[in-house]
Enzyme design. Structure first.
Site: not given
Ligand code: PMP
Length: 288
Positions: A153
């Site tokens: 991320k």
């Molecule tokens: N894909 C992307 C590109 C994201 O930014 C997020 C948000 N973090 C997610 C998927 C979902 O991830 P999570 O369930 O860990 O928040």
């Protein structure tokens, strides 16, 4: 909206007022996007605030930092403890927590030892709202996994997300759905994507998407409820025939999707597996 004059944030070992926070204009993160972050939710429960899957989020922050050659000096447990303190100091229970690891001045394209850690939190409603979303297939693809670590991320990766959401909104849609470099459906700009067909759920496999913590929770809840989830590559045309679809993400939670490229899904949302999963998700995040 994100802070007021009382709001406290954690910055490099100290608690300061958000309004007094400063950053270096020669920060490598500001110029090149080399920073890593998380998006975490805390929920009010009868036993106090519950930071949902805090460990998984901070383990992912460590993974992201490592991939970007960033030396993150706080352990997972220290970050969890600081997050609870952040909530307490700001009298928050239902909140969105944003840890950001950013870099100090360095205009070269090499790692820097000057690493900063900031934690802040604010009250945030469901990111994509409560109405059934109208999606469009984006003209932007998700980054090729050979161009970056897609499972990390990283701040800079979100320029792709910004372009996709802005394009969708400008065309009158609520949100975008992005394909991968092979034109298979990948994910949304800030959420993973699932669709339902004949009482089975389908989602893209890992490889070209962020490995969402909510996506993983949906696998666990689906198993409890006896729903089959299949990870496979699929094209938009398959989604056009779907019975239902939804996004999953920490900020978005389980967000109902009504249509893709103006093709409406076969079932009303209330009759879908996604609807039942949304209910199960809300129960699960509210238990400490
Ligand atoms: N894909 C992307 C590109 C994201 O930014 C997020 C948000 N973090 C997610 C998927 C979902 O991830 P999570 O369930 O860990 O928040």
């Amino acid at each position: 909206m994100y802070y007021n004059k009382e709001t406290q944030i954690f910055l490099d070992g100290q608690w300061i007022k958000a309004q007094n926070g400063k950053t270096n204009l020669y920060s490598q993160t500001l110029h090149y996007g080399a920073g890593v972050f998380e998006g975490i939710r805390s929920y009010k429960t009868d036993k106090g605030a519950n930071i949902f899957k805090a460990k998984a989020h901070y383990e992912r922050l460590h993974y992201s930092a490592e991939k970007m050659h960033i030396n993150l000096k706080y352990s997972v447990q220290e970050l969890i403890d600081l997050s609870y303190e952040l909530l307490e100091r700001n009298q928050l229970e239902d909140a969105y927590i944003r840890p950001l690891v950013y870099l100090g001045e360095n205009m070269s394209l090499q790692p820097t030892e000057d690493v900063h850690v900031m934690l802040c939190a604010w009250q945030w409603g469901r990111y994509l709202g409560d109405t059934q979303l109208k999606l469009m297939t984006s003209s932007f693809q998700r980054p090729n996994p050979k161009s970056c670590f897609v499972e990390a991320k990283v701040s800079g990766h979100y320029t792709n997300s910004l372009l996709a959401t802005t394009e969708a909104k400008q065309k009158g849609f609520d949100e975008a759905l992005l394909l991968d470099m092979n034109e298979n459906v990948a994910e949304g700009p800030g959420a993973n994507f699932f669709f339902e067909k004949d009482e089975k759920l389908f989602t893209a496999p890992l490889g070209n998407i962020l490995s969402g913590i909510t996506r993983q929770t949906i696998f666990e809840l689906a198993e409890d409820l006896g729903f089959e989830v299949v990870e496979k590559f699929f094209k938009v045309e398959e989604v056009y025939q779907a019975d239902g679809a939804f996004f999953t993400g920490t900020a978005a939670e389980v967000a109902a999707i009504g249509s893709l490229d103006n093709h409406s899904f076969n079932l009303p949302w209330e009759k879908t597996l996604g609807y039942q999963l949304e209910d199960a998700y809300q129960k699960c995040v509210h238990i400490k």
